[in-house]
Design a protein around this motif. Structure first.
Motif, PDB file in Angstrom:
ATOM      1  N   MET A   1      -5.168  16.463  10.188  1.00  0.00           N
ATOM      2  CA  MET A   1      -5.679  15.502   9.217  1.00  0.00           C
ATOM      3  C   MET A   1      -6.619  16.205   8.243  1.00  0.00           C
ATOM      4  O   MET A   1      -7.488  16.982   8.644  1.00  0.00           O
ATOM      5  CB  MET A   1      -6.438  14.372   9.930  1.00  0.00           C
ATOM      6  CG  MET A   1      -7.049  13.360   8.995  1.00  0.00           C
ATOM      7  SD  MET A   1      -7.914  12.035   9.909  1.00  0.00           S
ATOM      8  CE  MET A   1      -8.548  11.076   8.529  1.00  0.00           C
ATOM      9  N   LYS A   2      -6.447  15.935   6.965  1.00  0.00           N
ATOM     10  CA  LYS A   2      -7.327  16.478   5.944  1.00  0.00           C
ATOM     11  C   LYS A   2      -8.435  15.471   5.668  1.00  0.00           C
ATOM     12  O   LYS A   2      -8.177  14.317   5.334  1.00  0.00           O
ATOM     13  CB  LYS A   2      -6.554  16.773   4.658  1.00  0.00           C
ATOM     14  CG  LYS A   2      -7.399  17.456   3.596  1.00  0.00           C
ATOM     15  CD  LYS A   2      -6.573  17.809   2.373  1.00  0.00           C
ATOM     16  CE  LYS A   2      -7.443  18.490   1.321  1.00  0.00           C
ATOM     17  NZ  LYS A   2      -6.662  18.845   0.102  1.00  0.00           N
ATOM     18  N   TYR A   3      -9.679  15.916   5.816  1.00  0.00           N
ATOM     19  CA  TYR A   3     -10.799  15.005   5.643  1.00  0.00           C
ATOM     20  C   TYR A   3     -11.259  15.001   4.191  1.00  0.00           C
ATOM     21  O   TYR A   3     -11.250  16.036   3.516  1.00  0.00           O
ATOM     22  CB  TYR A   3     -11.948  15.418   6.568  1.00  0.00           C
ATOM     23  CG  TYR A   3     -11.632  15.192   8.028  1.00  0.00           C
ATOM     24  CD1 TYR A   3     -11.779  13.937   8.605  1.00  0.00           C
ATOM     25  CD2 TYR A   3     -11.155  16.234   8.820  1.00  0.00           C
ATOM     26  CE1 TYR A   3     -11.472  13.731   9.941  1.00  0.00           C
ATOM     27  CE2 TYR A   3     -10.841  16.032  10.155  1.00  0.00           C
ATOM     28  CZ  TYR A   3     -11.005  14.776  10.710  1.00  0.00           C
ATOM     29  OH  TYR A   3     -10.690  14.569  12.029  1.00  0.00           O
ATOM     30  N   PRO A   4     -11.675  13.822   3.699  1.00  0.00           N
ATOM     31  CA  PRO A   4     -12.080  13.737   2.295  1.00  0.00           C
ATOM     32  C   PRO A   4     -13.422  14.413   2.042  1.00  0.00           C
ATOM     33  O   PRO A   4     -14.262  14.529   2.936  1.00  0.00           O
ATOM     34  CB  PRO A   4     -12.182  12.221   2.059  1.00  0.00           C
ATOM     35  CG  PRO A   4     -12.471  11.638   3.406  1.00  0.00           C
ATOM     36  CD  PRO A   4     -11.725  12.502   4.384  1.00  0.00           C
ATOM     37  N   LYS A   5     -13.614  14.843   0.802  1.00  0.00           N
ATOM     38  CA  LYS A   5     -14.893  15.415   0.386  1.00  0.00           C
ATOM     39  C   LYS A   5     -15.894  14.277   0.237  1.00  0.00           C
ATOM     40  O   LYS A   5     -15.594  13.243  -0.364  1.00  0.00           O
ATOM     41  CB  LYS A   5     -14.724  16.154  -0.939  1.00  0.00           C
ATOM     42  CG  LYS A   5     -15.940  16.962  -1.353  1.00  0.00           C
ATOM     43  CD  LYS A   5     -15.600  17.852  -2.556  1.00  0.00           C
ATOM     44  CE  LYS A   5     -16.746  18.748  -2.942  1.00  0.00           C
ATOM     45  NZ  LYS A   5     -16.373  19.677  -4.047  1.00  0.00           N
ATOM     46  N   LYS A 311      -8.218   4.307  -3.359  1.00  0.00           N
ATOM     47  CA  LYS A 311      -7.548   5.267  -4.230  1.00  0.00           C
ATOM     48  C   LYS A 311      -8.251   6.627  -4.209  1.00  0.00           C
ATOM     49  O   LYS A 311      -7.596   7.671  -4.281  1.00  0.00           O
ATOM     50  CB  LYS A 311      -7.475   4.713  -5.649  1.00  0.00           C
ATOM     51  CG  LYS A 311      -6.469   3.564  -5.806  1.00  0.00           C
ATOM     52  CD  LYS A 311      -6.353   3.114  -7.233  1.00  0.00           C
ATOM     53  CE  LYS A 311      -5.233   2.076  -7.379  1.00  0.00           C
ATOM     54  NZ  LYS A 311      -3.899   2.688  -7.145  1.00  0.00           N
ATOM     55  N   LEU A 312      -9.585   6.598  -4.109  1.00  0.00           N
ATOM     56  CA  LEU A 312     -10.318   7.858  -4.015  1.00  0.00           C
ATOM     57  C   LEU A 312      -9.977   8.597  -2.721  1.00  0.00           C
ATOM     58  O   LEU A 312      -9.866   9.828  -2.712  1.00  0.00           O
ATOM     59  CB  LEU A 312     -11.822   7.600  -4.108  1.00  0.00           C
ATOM     60  CG  LEU A 312     -12.374   7.399  -5.518  1.00  0.00           C
ATOM     61  CD1 LEU A 312     -13.785   6.831  -5.472  1.00  0.00           C
ATOM     62  CD2 LEU A 312     -12.362   8.713  -6.305  1.00  0.00           C
ATOM     63  N   LEU A 313      -9.810   7.858  -1.650  1.00  0.00           N
ATOM     64  CA  LEU A 313      -9.422   8.487  -0.388  1.00  0.00           C
ATOM     65  C   LEU A 313      -8.069   9.185  -0.522  1.00  0.00           C
ATOM     66  O   LEU A 313      -7.865  10.283   0.022  1.00  0.00           O
ATOM     67  CB  LEU A 313      -9.366   7.440   0.730  1.00  0.00           C
ATOM     68  CG  LEU A 313     -10.713   6.978   1.291  1.00  0.00           C
ATOM     69  CD1 LEU A 313     -10.517   5.798   2.241  1.00  0.00           C
ATOM     70  CD2 LEU A 313     -11.423   8.125   2.016  1.00  0.00           C
ATOM     71  N   GLN A 314      -7.171   8.570  -1.254  1.00  0.00           N
ATOM     72  CA  GLN A 314      -5.858   9.184  -1.474  1.00  0.00           C
ATOM     73  C   GLN A 314      -5.962  10.459  -2.298  1.00  0.00           C
ATOM     74  O   GLN A 314      -5.124  11.352  -2.184  1.00  0.00           O
ATOM     75  CB  GLN A 314      -4.936   8.177  -2.176  1.00  0.00           C
ATOM     76  CG  GLN A 314      -4.590   6.967  -1.338  1.00  0.00           C
ATOM     77  CD  GLN A 314      -3.886   5.881  -2.145  1.00  0.00           C
ATOM     78  OE1 GLN A 314      -3.387   6.133  -3.246  1.00  0.00           O
ATOM     79  NE2 GLN A 314      -3.842   4.663  -1.599  1.00  0.00           N
ATOM     80  N   ARG A 315      -7.020  10.544  -3.100  1.00  0.00           N
ATOM     81  CA  ARG A 315      -7.227  11.735  -3.930  1.00  0.00           C
ATOM     82  C   ARG A 315      -8.166  12.747  -3.257  1.00  0.00           C
ATOM     83  O   ARG A 315      -8.472  13.786  -3.843  1.00  0.00           O
ATOM     84  CB  ARG A 315      -7.804  11.310  -5.287  1.00  0.00           C
ATOM     85  CG  ARG A 315      -6.854  10.434  -6.134  1.00  0.00           C
ATOM     86  CD  ARG A 315      -5.709  11.225  -6.710  1.00  0.00           C
ATOM     87  NE  ARG A 315      -6.179  12.165  -7.703  1.00  0.00           N
ATOM     88  CZ  ARG A 315      -6.295  11.884  -9.017  1.00  0.00           C
ATOM     89  NH1 ARG A 315      -5.981  10.662  -9.465  1.00  0.00           N
ATOM     90  NH2 ARG A 315      -6.708  12.804  -9.862  1.00  0.00           N
ATOM     91  N   ASN A 349     -14.591  12.507 -12.954  1.00  0.00           N
ATOM     92  CA  ASN A 349     -13.347  12.516 -13.725  1.00  0.00           C
ATOM     93  C   ASN A 349     -12.219  11.810 -12.987  1.00  0.00           C
ATOM     94  O   ASN A 349     -11.398  11.103 -13.601  1.00  0.00           O
ATOM     95  CB  ASN A 349     -12.939  13.960 -14.054  1.00  0.00           C
ATOM     96  CG  ASN A 349     -13.843  14.587 -15.099  1.00  0.00           C
ATOM     97  OD1 ASN A 349     -14.494  13.883 -15.875  1.00  0.00           O
ATOM     98  ND2 ASN A 349     -13.891  15.914 -15.135  1.00  0.00           N
ATOM     99  N   VAL A 350     -12.169  11.983 -11.672  1.00  0.00           N
ATOM    100  CA  VAL A 350     -11.142  11.289 -10.882  1.00  0.00           C
ATOM    101  C   VAL A 350     -11.388   9.781 -10.908  1.00  0.00           C
ATOM    102  O   VAL A 350     -10.444   8.995 -11.034  1.00  0.00           O
ATOM    103  CB  VAL A 350     -11.111  11.821  -9.436  1.00  0.00           C
ATOM    104  CG1 VAL A 350     -10.227  10.945  -8.557  1.00  0.00           C
ATOM    105  CG2 VAL A 350     -10.608  13.260  -9.409  1.00  0.00           C
ATOM    106  N   ILE A 351     -12.646   9.369 -10.809  1.00  0.00           N
ATOM    107  CA  ILE A 351     -12.946   7.929 -10.920  1.00  0.00           C
ATOM    108  C   ILE A 351     -12.477   7.407 -12.267  1.00  0.00           C
ATOM    109  O   ILE A 351     -11.857   6.327 -12.354  1.00  0.00           O
ATOM    110  CB  ILE A 351     -14.451   7.667 -10.721  1.00  0.00           C
ATOM    111  CG1 ILE A 351     -14.868   7.982  -9.281  1.00  0.00           C
ATOM    112  CG2 ILE A 351     -14.791   6.204 -11.053  1.00  0.00           C
ATOM    113  CD1 ILE A 351     -16.345   7.799  -9.012  1.00  0.00           C
ATOM    114  N   ASP A 352     -12.729   8.139 -13.342  1.00  0.00           N
ATOM    115  CA  ASP A 352     -12.290   7.709 -14.672  1.00  0.00           C
ATOM    116  C   ASP A 352     -10.775   7.542 -14.721  1.00  0.00           C
ATOM    117  O   ASP A 352     -10.256   6.553 -15.262  1.00  0.00           O
ATOM    118  CB  ASP A 352     -12.722   8.737 -15.723  1.00  0.00           C
ATOM    119  CG  ASP A 352     -14.214   8.668 -16.028  1.00  0.00           C
ATOM    120  OD1 ASP A 352     -14.853   7.675 -15.621  1.00  0.00           O
ATOM    121  OD2 ASP A 352     -14.723   9.599 -16.671  1.00  0.00           O
TER     122      ASP A 352
END
Length: 364
Positions: A1-5, A311-315, A349-352
């Motif tokens: 599993m890759k953990y989010p930043k 969506k942020l978790l997916q990124r 930038n990802v949030i935007d």
């Protein structure tokens, strides 16, 4: 599993180089090598805090240090400034320990006011005053300078306890100039290490007061720590991995330079505030009390925070969705410790991109 930043206010992001430093082979806690290690760490922390005070290292969360501060300072009564979730919990600890205590109760978002502290201390009922410098729940940073002047000039015998959990190592705190008697923090915020380890600066004033107080138990009694402090050791077996992590972080701080570190956190905060305002959002703290290590943003635009989080978790990012009663009404962006401009800009930038993707109206 890759953990989010992590862009939450704690635990904060710990990069691989820091984790690798903590993977050092274990050493004995009663050996010359651990004394050399601790001596270097204590010397480094004293520089970060601008202090000659004792620096104690404890393998427990900062919550435990709330109790340590109380039992070593209070014989008459303790006054708590309560302006968020964590300052409220600290007052709750005083209740559970059966101390005579009162609170100055502020609305969430407000900073601690000198005149309120003065009014309550003037009653003569308290020999200890406790406050949170940087309320993680609300992003409120209260001024220490005004409180310092008040205590030095009018209440020199009152012991001053300060929770700096989300400010120590991210915000400049000149401990000796301010006269803070007990400054506590833990490693998972601006220090940029995993949770489970804490740091406290202890003045001669509280140390001498502790000598006069009975029934302090064993683990939190400052007297328990003294003979081990003099040997650059700890009373019980410490988390050696955290010690090596602290050594590595202090080396990084030294290379960055203290003034550069304080300036980085201020500029990250200013950048985040501007981003929020450019999106039609306002800041939760009252003007002049905005934190440098995390920004609490009022969700004036009624963004769907849960959808944004998914969506942020997916990124590959973990966001904060607001603490307690503020959930979805406000959200926090942490920018402390191991977060630099490239990290923050990537996140914003990802949030935007995501806001545009789901066609929310953004005001630039």
């Amino acid at each position: 599993m890759k953990y989010p930043k992590l862009f939450i206010p704690g635990p904060t992001h710990v990069p691989k180089d820091v984790l690798n430093a903590m993977a050092h082979p274990q050493i004995g806690h009663r050996t010359p090598e651990v004394s050399v290690l601790i001596e270097g760490i204590v010397t480094g922390i004293k520089k970060v805090l601008y202090t000659d005070n004792r620096i104690l290292l404890t393998s427990n969360p900062a919550t435990a240090l709330w109790e340590m501060g109380i039992i070593n300072s209070t014989s008459k009564g303790i006054l708590h400034a309560v302006n968020g979730a964590f300052s409220k919990k600290w007052a709750f600890v005083s209740d559970k320990c059966n101390y005579n205590n009162e609170v100055i109760d502020y609305q969430w978002g407000e900073g601690v006011k000198v005149e309120d502290v003065d009014r309550l201390l003037s009653t003569g009922k308290f020999d200890t005053f406790a406050m949170v410098h940087n309320e993680t729940s609300t992003g409120v940073m209260s001024s220490l300078e005004g409180i310092s002047d008040l205590l030095k000039n009018k209440y020199p015998d009152v012991i001053w306890l300060v929770d700096a959990v989300s400010s120590m190592a991210g915000i400049k705190i000149e401990v000796d100039n301010l006269g803070i008697d007990f400054l506590l923090s833990s490693t998972q915020k601006a220090w940029g290490l995993p949770a489970g380890f804490s740091i406290v600066s202890v003045s001669d004033k509280i140390f001498e007061k502790s000598k006069t107080i009975d029934s302090k138990g064993y683990y939190f009694d400052l007297m328990t720590y003294e003979k081990y402090y003099l040997k650059n050791q700890t009373p019980t077996t410490p988390s050696v991995s955290h010690l090596f992590g602290l050594q590595y972080i202090l080396d990084k701080i030294d290379k960055e330079g203290l003034d550069n570190r304080w300036d980085r956190h201020i500029k990250l905060a200013e950048h985040t505030r501007s981003w929020a305002k450019n999106h039609g959002q306002s800041l939760f703290p009252e003007a002049g009390c905005e934190s440098y290590t995390l920004t609490c943003i009022k969700n004036d635009q009624n963004w769907d925070i849960e959808a944004l989080n998914e969506k942020l978790l997916q990124r590959g990012f973990r966001m904060d969705r607001g603490y307690g009663n503020l959930r979805y009404k406000a959200f926090r962006i942490a920018h402390m410790g191991n977060i630099y401009f490239e990290d923050l800009n990537e996140y914003l930038n990802v949030i935007d991109e995501l806001l545009l993707e789901i066609k929310w109206n953004i005001k630039y």
